[in-house]
Design a protein around this motif. Structure first.
Motif, PDB file in Angstrom:
ATOM      1  N   GLY A  29      -8.193  -5.065 -16.391  1.00  0.00           N
ATOM      2  CA  GLY A  29      -8.102  -5.895 -15.194  1.00  0.00           C
ATOM      3  C   GLY A  29      -6.665  -6.156 -14.785  1.00  0.00           C
ATOM      4  N   ALA A  30      -5.817  -6.396 -15.772  1.00  0.00           N
ATOM      5  CA  ALA A  30      -4.401  -6.641 -15.480  1.00  0.00           C
ATOM      6  C   ALA A  30      -3.766  -5.420 -14.816  1.00  0.00           C
ATOM      7  CB  ALA A  30      -3.658  -7.003 -16.759  1.00  0.00           C
ATOM      8  N   ALA A  31      -4.095  -4.239 -15.313  1.00  0.00           N
ATOM      9  CA  ALA A  31      -3.560  -3.008 -14.728  1.00  0.00           C
ATOM     10  C   ALA A  31      -4.110  -2.786 -13.329  1.00  0.00           C
ATOM     11  CB  ALA A  31      -3.895  -1.822 -15.630  1.00  0.00           C
ATOM     12  N   GLY A  32      -5.423  -2.998 -13.169  1.00  0.00           N
ATOM     13  CA  GLY A  32      -6.049  -2.774 -11.873  1.00  0.00           C
ATOM     14  C   GLY A  32      -5.538  -3.716 -10.799  1.00  0.00           C
ATOM     15  N   LEU A  33      -5.349  -4.973 -11.149  1.00  0.00           N
ATOM     16  CA  LEU A  33      -4.844  -5.941 -10.181  1.00  0.00           C
ATOM     17  C   LEU A  33      -3.393  -5.649  -9.797  1.00  0.00           C
ATOM     18  CD1 LEU A  33      -6.438  -9.217 -11.580  1.00  0.00           C
ATOM     19  CD2 LEU A  33      -7.187  -7.865  -9.613  1.00  0.00           C
ATOM     20  N   THR A  34      -2.624  -5.111 -10.746  1.00  0.00           N
ATOM     21  CA  THR A  34      -1.245  -4.729 -10.440  1.00  0.00           C
ATOM     22  C   THR A  34      -1.226  -3.562  -9.455  1.00  0.00           C
ATOM     23  OG1 THR A  34      -0.564  -5.461 -12.642  1.00  0.00           O
ATOM     24  CG2 THR A  34       0.980  -4.080 -11.441  1.00  0.00           C
ATOM     25  N   LEU A  35      -2.121  -2.606  -9.636  1.00  0.00           N
ATOM     26  CA  LEU A  35      -2.252  -1.498  -8.682  1.00  0.00           C
ATOM     27  C   LEU A  35      -2.583  -2.018  -7.292  1.00  0.00           C
ATOM     28  CD1 LEU A  35      -4.443   1.002 -10.753  1.00  0.00           C
ATOM     29  CD2 LEU A  35      -2.180   1.533  -9.841  1.00  0.00           C
ATOM     30  N   ALA A  36      -3.613  -2.861  -7.221  1.00  0.00           N
ATOM     31  CA  ALA A  36      -4.046  -3.386  -5.931  1.00  0.00           C
ATOM     32  C   ALA A  36      -2.953  -4.205  -5.267  1.00  0.00           C
ATOM     33  CB  ALA A  36      -5.308  -4.228  -6.109  1.00  0.00           C
ATOM     34  N   GLY A  37      -2.255  -5.015  -6.053  1.00  0.00           N
ATOM     35  CA  GLY A  37      -1.184  -5.835  -5.503  1.00  0.00           C
ATOM     36  C   GLY A  37      -0.103  -5.010  -4.840  1.00  0.00           C
ATOM     37  N   TYR A  38       0.251  -3.902  -5.458  1.00  0.00           N
ATOM     38  CA  TYR A  38       1.275  -3.023  -4.896  1.00  0.00           C
ATOM     39  C   TYR A  38       0.841  -2.507  -3.526  1.00  0.00           C
ATOM     40  CZ  TYR A  38       4.757   0.755  -4.745  1.00  0.00           C
ATOM     41  OH  TYR A  38       5.791   1.586  -4.382  1.00  0.00           O
ATOM     42  N   VAL A  39      -0.403  -2.061  -3.443  1.00  0.00           N
ATOM     43  CA  VAL A  39      -0.916  -1.492  -2.190  1.00  0.00           C
ATOM     44  C   VAL A  39      -1.090  -2.567  -1.122  1.00  0.00           C
ATOM     45  CG1 VAL A  39      -2.893  -0.313  -1.142  1.00  0.00           C
ATOM     46  CG2 VAL A  39      -2.016   0.442  -3.366  1.00  0.00           C
ATOM     47  N   ILE A  40      -1.604  -3.714  -1.511  1.00  0.00           N
ATOM     48  CA  ILE A  40      -1.797  -4.811  -0.552  1.00  0.00           C
ATOM     49  C   ILE A  40      -0.457  -5.251   0.039  1.00  0.00           C
ATOM     50  CG2 ILE A  40      -2.506  -7.230  -0.329  1.00  0.00           C
ATOM     51  CD1 ILE A  40      -4.671  -6.471  -2.538  1.00  0.00           C
ATOM     52  N   ARG A  41       0.547  -5.405  -0.805  1.00  0.00           N
ATOM     53  CA  ARG A  41       1.879  -5.786  -0.301  1.00  0.00           C
ATOM     54  C   ARG A  41       2.454  -4.712   0.618  1.00  0.00           C
ATOM     55  NH1 ARG A  41       2.357  -7.381  -5.674  1.00  0.00           N
ATOM     56  NH2 ARG A  41       3.607  -5.539  -6.157  1.00  0.00           N
ATOM     57  N   ALA A  42       2.253  -3.449   0.242  1.00  0.00           N
ATOM     58  CA  ALA A  42       2.762  -2.347   1.071  1.00  0.00           C
ATOM     59  C   ALA A  42       2.146  -2.370   2.452  1.00  0.00           C
ATOM     60  CB  ALA A  42       2.480  -1.018   0.384  1.00  0.00           C
ATOM     61  N   ILE A  43       0.855  -2.648   2.521  1.00  0.00           N
ATOM     62  CA  ILE A  43       0.174  -2.665   3.815  1.00  0.00           C
ATOM     63  C   ILE A  43       0.512  -3.917   4.616  1.00  0.00           C
ATOM     64  CG2 ILE A  43      -2.079  -2.748   4.950  1.00  0.00           C
ATOM     65  CD1 ILE A  43      -3.171  -1.127   2.534  1.00  0.00           C
ATOM     66  N   ALA A  44       0.381  -5.063   3.972  1.00  0.00           N
ATOM     67  CA  ALA A  44       0.540  -6.330   4.698  1.00  0.00           C
ATOM     68  C   ALA A  44       1.987  -6.652   5.036  1.00  0.00           C
ATOM     69  CB  ALA A  44      -0.060  -7.476   3.862  1.00  0.00           C
ATOM     70  N   PHE A  45       2.902  -6.323   4.118  1.00  0.00           N
ATOM     71  CA  PHE A  45       4.303  -6.717   4.302  1.00  0.00           C
ATOM     72  C   PHE A  45       5.262  -5.550   4.448  1.00  0.00           C
ATOM     73  CE2 PHE A  45       2.527  -9.969   1.212  1.00  0.00           C
ATOM     74  CZ  PHE A  45       2.232 -10.904   2.195  1.00  0.00           C
ATOM     75  N   GLY A  46       4.777  -4.324   4.298  1.00  0.00           N
ATOM     76  CA  GLY A  46       5.652  -3.163   4.360  1.00  0.00           C
ATOM     77  C   GLY A  46       6.533  -3.024   3.141  1.00  0.00           C
ATOM     78  N   GLU A  47       6.102  -3.596   2.002  1.00  0.00           N
ATOM     79  CA  GLU A  47       6.896  -3.529   0.758  1.00  0.00           C
ATOM     80  C   GLU A  47       6.505  -2.302  -0.052  1.00  0.00           C
ATOM     81  OE1 GLU A  47       6.510  -7.031  -1.560  1.00  0.00           O
ATOM     82  OE2 GLU A  47       7.124  -8.384   0.046  1.00  0.00           O
TER      83      GLU A  47
END
Length: 226
Positions: A207-225
């Motif tokens: 779960g820790a690994a999966g949430l880290t993956l999702a966080g990266y993608v969510i930030r990239a989409i929402a904030f352009g990070e």
């Protein structure tokens, strides 16, 4: 309900960020321990078009760590279970289930996605997916090893800067041979410890690994990070 569903999200992303999430298309390939957590976080963040891909069925040995594995879902395809969960979270999200494994010669059109989350276990399929995504210019982030670990210190980094993780070492070599040296990945520097020659998995680690993956993608989409 639709206004309230993302009321807490929009306080973080702003209306523009949420709009970018709703317009985005993400595929999660591999919907087991790591992939199921990444998939659910992507859906709950408000990504508007989500595809799940996995050819495996939920099994009793998955019950200790995979969101798709429940007593009531055993024997069913993981991508289809994940799609069912996603539709229950937000019926307005466009959900697609591809109940098959990604193969080395796969004809899936990757250009329809803004982001690919690679949570594949098979090294050959993983390599083929990354190479194809890079060839097509599609954004991809890849999960490295999570088994045999007890800590949750996973982080996103360039594959070229990873250390300790055996899978990351294998992927660095394989991808370098194919002219790819840079790739965002999620990995841990904890050395995996086998028991009786095999790697086990604790409930909270994937779960820790999966949430880290999702966080990266969510930030990239929402904030352009990135």
């Amino acid at each position: 309900m639709s206004d309230e569903r993302y009321s807490r999200t929009v306080k973080m992303t702003g209306e523009d960020g949420l709009a970018r999430l709703r317009a985005a298309s993400v595929i999660i390939i591999g919907n087991g321990g790591v992939g199921s957590y990444a998939a659910e976080a992507i859906v709950r963040a408000g990504v508007g078009h989500v595809t799940f891909m996995d050819g495996d069925a939920a099994a009793p040995s998955n019950l200790n760590r995979q969101l798709v594995a429940l007593t009531s879902t055993l024997g069913r395809n993981k991508a289809e279970i994940m799609a069912e969960r996603a539709r229950d979270i937000d019926p307005d999200t466009e959900i697609t289930a591809l109940p098959r494994f990604y193969r080395e010669d796969d004809d899936l059109d990757l250009t329809q996605y803004d982001w690919i989350i690679d949570a594949i276990d098979d090294v050959n399929a993983k390599t083929a997916l990354i190479c194809r995504a890079k060839e097509l210019g599609v954004s991809i982030i890849s999960a490295m090893g999570a088994a045999g670990k007890t800590e949750t210190a996973f982080k996103a980094a360039d594959l070229a800067k990873t250390s300790v993780c055996p899978l990351a070492r294998v992927m660095r070599k394989r991808l370098k041979e194919r002219g790819i040296e840079h790739l965002p990945v999620v990995y841990s520097e904890e050395k995996p410890v086998p028991r009786d020659g095999d790697l086990g998995t604790l409930s909270y680690v994937p779960g820790a690994a999966g949430l880290t993956l999702a966080g990266y993608v969510i930030r990239a989409i929402a904030f352009g990070e990135e």
